[in-house]
Design an enzyme around this catalytic site. Sequence first.
Site, PDB file in Angstrom:
ATOM      1  N   ASN A   9      43.934  28.980  45.231  1.00 25.68           N
ATOM      2  CA  ASN A   9      43.630  28.048  44.140  1.00 25.68           C
ATOM      3  C   ASN A   9      42.112  27.950  44.081  1.00 25.68           C
ATOM      4  O   ASN A   9      41.503  27.307  44.928  1.00 25.68           O
ATOM      5  CB  ASN A   9      44.263  26.680  44.430  1.00 25.68           C
ATOM      6  CG  ASN A   9      43.837  25.622  43.417  1.00 25.68           C
ATOM      7  OD1 ASN A   9      43.220  25.944  42.397  1.00 25.68           O
ATOM      8  ND2 ASN A   9      44.173  24.371  43.690  1.00 25.68           N
ATOM      9  N   LYS A  11      40.306  26.420  42.027  1.00 26.33           N
ATOM     10  CA  LYS A  11      39.812  25.151  41.474  1.00 26.33           C
ATOM     11  C   LYS A  11      38.717  25.445  40.453  1.00 26.33           C
ATOM     12  O   LYS A  11      38.760  26.490  39.806  1.00 26.33           O
ATOM     13  CB  LYS A  11      39.373  24.211  42.602  1.00 26.33           C
ATOM     14  CG  LYS A  11      40.494  24.061  43.652  1.00 26.33           C
ATOM     15  CD  LYS A  11      40.280  22.931  44.622  1.00 26.33           C
ATOM     16  CE  LYS A  11      41.446  22.877  45.603  1.00 26.33           C
ATOM     17  NZ  LYS A  11      41.370  21.770  46.535  1.00 26.33           N
ATOM     18  N   HIS A  94      49.004  19.144  41.149  1.00 32.75           N
ATOM     19  CA  HIS A  94      48.046  19.151  42.262  1.00 32.75           C
ATOM     20  C   HIS A  94      47.503  17.732  42.447  1.00 32.75           C
ATOM     21  O   HIS A  94      47.338  16.994  41.469  1.00 32.75           O
ATOM     22  CB  HIS A  94      46.907  20.130  41.959  1.00 32.75           C
ATOM     23  CG  HIS A  94      46.041  20.377  43.167  1.00 32.75           C
ATOM     24  ND1 HIS A  94      45.091  19.479  43.575  1.00 32.75           N
ATOM     25  CD2 HIS A  94      46.036  21.393  44.058  1.00 32.75           C
ATOM     26  CE1 HIS A  94      44.514  19.950  44.686  1.00 32.75           C
ATOM     27  NE2 HIS A  94      45.068  21.106  45.004  1.00 32.75           N
ATOM     28  N   GLU A  96      44.673  16.667  42.856  1.00 29.02           N
ATOM     29  CA  GLU A  96      43.455  16.392  42.072  1.00 29.02           C
ATOM     30  C   GLU A  96      43.821  16.042  40.623  1.00 29.02           C
ATOM     31  O   GLU A  96      43.130  15.249  39.980  1.00 29.02           O
ATOM     32  CB  GLU A  96      42.504  17.593  42.161  1.00 29.02           C
ATOM     33  CG  GLU A  96      41.868  17.668  43.557  1.00 29.02           C
ATOM     34  CD  GLU A  96      41.535  19.061  44.045  1.00 29.02           C
ATOM     35  OE1 GLU A  96      41.468  20.003  43.226  1.00 29.02           O
ATOM     36  OE2 GLU A  96      41.337  19.221  45.266  1.00 29.02           O
ATOM     37  N   GLU A 165      50.919  19.575  50.214  1.00 31.56           N
ATOM     38  CA  GLU A 165      49.477  19.465  50.429  1.00 31.56           C
ATOM     39  C   GLU A 165      49.128  18.019  50.770  1.00 31.56           C
ATOM     40  O   GLU A 165      48.952  17.194  49.859  1.00 31.56           O
ATOM     41  CB  GLU A 165      48.716  19.888  49.164  1.00 31.56           C
ATOM     42  CG  GLU A 165      48.959  21.323  48.751  1.00 31.56           C
ATOM     43  CD  GLU A 165      47.784  21.902  47.982  1.00 31.56           C
ATOM     44  OE1 GLU A 165      47.354  23.000  48.330  1.00 31.56           O
ATOM     45  OE2 GLU A 165      47.275  21.241  47.056  1.00 31.56           O
ATOM     46  N   GLY A 171      40.319  20.090  51.428  1.00 31.18           N
ATOM     47  CA  GLY A 171      38.870  20.190  51.337  1.00 31.18           C
ATOM     48  C   GLY A 171      38.123  19.397  52.389  1.00 31.18           C
ATOM     49  O   GLY A 171      36.915  19.207  52.306  1.00 31.18           O
ATOM     50  N   SER A 209      43.121  22.788  53.819  1.00 35.16           N
ATOM     51  CA  SER A 209      42.242  23.360  54.841  1.00 35.16           C
ATOM     52  C   SER A 209      42.900  24.489  55.637  1.00 35.16           C
ATOM     53  O   SER A 209      42.602  24.676  56.819  1.00 35.16           O
ATOM     54  CB  SER A 209      41.711  22.273  55.778  1.00 35.16           C
ATOM     55  OG  SER A 209      40.938  21.326  55.042  1.00 35.16           O
TER      56      SER A 209
HETATM   57  P1  13P Z   1      41.437  23.566  50.657  1.00 35.49           P
HETATM   58  O1  13P Z   1      42.078  24.812  51.209  1.00 35.49           O
HETATM   59  O2  13P Z   1      40.040  23.789  50.156  1.00 35.49           O
HETATM   60  O3  13P Z   1      41.569  22.403  51.577  1.00 35.49           O
HETATM   61  O4  13P Z   1      42.274  23.183  49.326  1.00 35.49           O
HETATM   62  C1  13P Z   1      43.648  23.149  49.411  1.00 35.49           C
HETATM   63  C2  13P Z   1      44.188  22.977  48.058  1.00 35.49           C
HETATM   64  O5  13P Z   1      44.046  21.931  47.450  1.00 35.49           O
HETATM   65  C3  13P Z   1      44.878  24.114  47.441  1.00 35.49           C
HETATM   66  O6  13P Z   1      45.520  23.758  46.273  1.00 35.49           O
END
Ligand code: 13P
Length: 247
Positions: A9, A11, A94, A96, A165, A171, A209
């Site tokens: 992903n 982002k 997601h 976010e 997640e 992150g 992560s």
């Molecule tokens: P990270 O791997 O950067 O923690 O992000 C995970 C994520 O949100 C994947 O959709």
Amino acid sequence: MSRKLIAGNWKMNGSLAANEALLKGVLGGLNAPACDIAVCVPSAYLAQCQTLLAGSPVALGAQDVSQHEAGAFTGEISTAMLKEFGVRYAIVGHSERRQYHGETDAVVAAKAQRALAGGVTPIVCVGETLAEREAGKTEEVVKRQLAAVIHLNGHCISEIVVAYEPVWAIGTGKTATPEQAQAVHAVLRAQLKAATPQSDRIAILYGGSMNAANAAQLLAQPDIDGGLIGGAALKAPDFLTIIAAAH
Ligand code: 13P
């Protein structure tokens, strides 16, 4: 599950130049991968990435999709539009999107349903916040989030991908331990089993992560069928190491 799925992903990261370098690095380093692979890229780059990935084992994914079919929904992108660019997967719900764009369980379910109806596989994300975990509510939260999708999509639930997640692990560099992740995956697996006789077809990915150093241990858990990778998917060598750990 037969093959695991490793999905990046990206982002809101990338540029024409960076995307080309990244995908060339990934494709150049693939050596008969034993897992399915996808990259979920910003919509602006779908056309570019479709071209770069043509004929490769890496599938194209989007990071969101509209719950609506077409019409006056400024800024939104429909499943039919994604299909025109060869998109196979769309992330929906997601954390976010839930956090910054107010997406409710009902909106997430409507998006998943719209994607399924149009032939795009939704990667439905669920996960608890740190406060919810500390309050002992992890199970309740992920079950509620998954139930919204199961109940609205009864007829084709087996076509979805689920991603667990934990919000506190995204992150932050704080990965769930393999045991913590496995415990939640087992809960989700049981919920899927109760909902459909075809639950074996549903991959449950871990995200938060996941990186080159911890992927193998996470992917060795019995109910972890792959990964949804943020930061580490932006570096070809790291993404390749995770792909190699998925078998
Ligand atoms: P990270 O791997 O950067 O923690 O992000 C995970 C994520 O949100 C994947 O959709």
